[in-house]
Scaffold this motif. Structure first.
Motif, PDB file in Angstrom:
ATOM      1  N   UNK A  71       3.647  13.865  -0.477  1.00  0.00           N
ATOM      2  CA  UNK A  71       2.331  14.460  -0.281  1.00  0.00           C
ATOM      3  C   UNK A  71       2.026  15.425  -1.414  1.00  0.00           C
ATOM      4  N   UNK A  72       0.744  15.569  -1.688  1.00  0.00           N
ATOM      5  CA  UNK A  72       0.315  16.525  -2.687  1.00  0.00           C
ATOM      6  C   UNK A  72       0.372  17.938  -2.138  1.00  0.00           C
ATOM      7  N   UNK A  73       0.130  18.918  -2.998  1.00  0.00           N
ATOM      8  CA  UNK A  73       0.097  20.318  -2.586  1.00  0.00           C
ATOM      9  C   UNK A  73      -0.987  20.550  -1.547  1.00  0.00           C
ATOM     10  N   UNK A  74      -1.972  19.665  -1.512  1.00  0.00           N
ATOM     11  CA  UNK A  74      -3.080  19.762  -0.563  1.00  0.00           C
ATOM     12  C   UNK A  74      -2.772  19.070   0.765  1.00  0.00           C
ATOM     13  N   UNK A  75      -1.563  18.517   0.912  1.00  0.00           N
ATOM     14  CA  UNK A  75      -1.157  17.861   2.146  1.00  0.00           C
ATOM     15  C   UNK A  75      -1.593  16.417   2.267  1.00  0.00           C
ATOM     16  N   UNK A  76      -2.232  15.871   1.249  1.00  0.00           N
ATOM     17  CA  UNK A  76      -2.735  14.498   1.275  1.00  0.00           C
ATOM     18  C   UNK A  76      -1.620  13.525   0.883  1.00  0.00           C
ATOM     19  N   UNK A  77      -1.493  12.445   1.660  1.00  0.00           N
ATOM     20  CA  UNK A  77      -0.490  11.403   1.406  1.00  0.00           C
ATOM     21  C   UNK A  77      -0.721  10.768   0.030  1.00  0.00           C
ATOM     22  N   UNK A  78       0.352  10.678  -0.759  1.00  0.00           N
ATOM     23  CA  UNK A  78       0.283  10.023  -2.063  1.00  0.00           C
ATOM     24  C   UNK A  78       1.102   8.741  -2.078  1.00  0.00           C
ATOM     25  N   UNK A  79       2.203   8.733  -1.359  1.00  0.00           N
ATOM     26  CA  UNK A  79       3.054   7.553  -1.386  1.00  0.00           C
ATOM     27  C   UNK A  79       4.260   7.699  -0.481  1.00  0.00           C
ATOM     28  N   UNK A  80       5.153   6.723  -0.608  1.00  0.00           N
ATOM     29  CA  UNK A  80       6.389   6.686   0.156  1.00  0.00           C
ATOM     30  C   UNK A  80       7.527   6.426  -0.824  1.00  0.00           C
ATOM     31  N   UNK A  81       8.612   7.157  -0.657  1.00  0.00           N
ATOM     32  CA  UNK A  81       9.758   7.021  -1.561  1.00  0.00           C
ATOM     33  C   UNK A  81      10.450   5.686  -1.339  1.00  0.00           C
ATOM     34  N   UNK A  82      10.654   4.951  -2.433  1.00  0.00           N
ATOM     35  CA  UNK A  82      11.523   3.779  -2.403  1.00  0.00           C
ATOM     36  C   UNK A  82      12.941   4.263  -2.688  1.00  0.00           C
ATOM     37  N   UNK A  83      13.095   5.023  -3.780  1.00  0.00           N
ATOM     38  CA  UNK A  83      14.368   5.667  -4.113  1.00  0.00           C
ATOM     39  C   UNK A  83      14.160   6.585  -5.304  1.00  0.00           C
ATOM     40  N   UNK A  84      15.184   7.351  -5.626  1.00  0.00           N
ATOM     41  CA  UNK A  84      15.168   8.203  -6.809  1.00  0.00           C
ATOM     42  C   UNK A  84      15.947   7.481  -7.901  1.00  0.00           C
TER      43      UNK A  84
END
Length: 87
Positions: A14-27
């Motif tokens: 999520x962004x600093x504004x709390x809005x969903x940006x994505x989902x982690x696949x992996x690091x």
């Protein structure tokens, strides 16, 4: 920079504004690989975010230091080029 080893598969980004940006696949190295489903019109491949954008890991969320709309402009392709530069 936040310890990226705290970031696990399927965490919400999520962004600093709390809005969903994505989902982690992996690091991978010092970058977060997002799932293909969160790559918008590029859903045939993964996008990446720099680990330097991570402000905190809280519960099942990775919170970024930038608002989601700004962070989306900083997404990268696998080779490291910015998505915004390819448009």
């Amino acid at each position: 920079m936040t310890d990226l080893s705290q970031i696990k598969e399927h965490m919400e980004v999520i962004g600093a504004d709390g809005v969903h940006l994505g989902t982690v696949d992996k690091v991978e190295g010092d970058r977060i690989k997002l799932t293909k489903a969160d790559s918008g019109s590029h859903s045939d491949h993964h996008h990446y975010l720099s680990g330097g954008l991570v402000a905190a890991v809280e519960g099942n969320q990775v919170r970024l230091s930038a608002n989601a709309d700004n962070a989306a402009l900083l997404e990268e392709e696998e080779a490291g080029e910015a998505i915004a530069d390819l448009k």
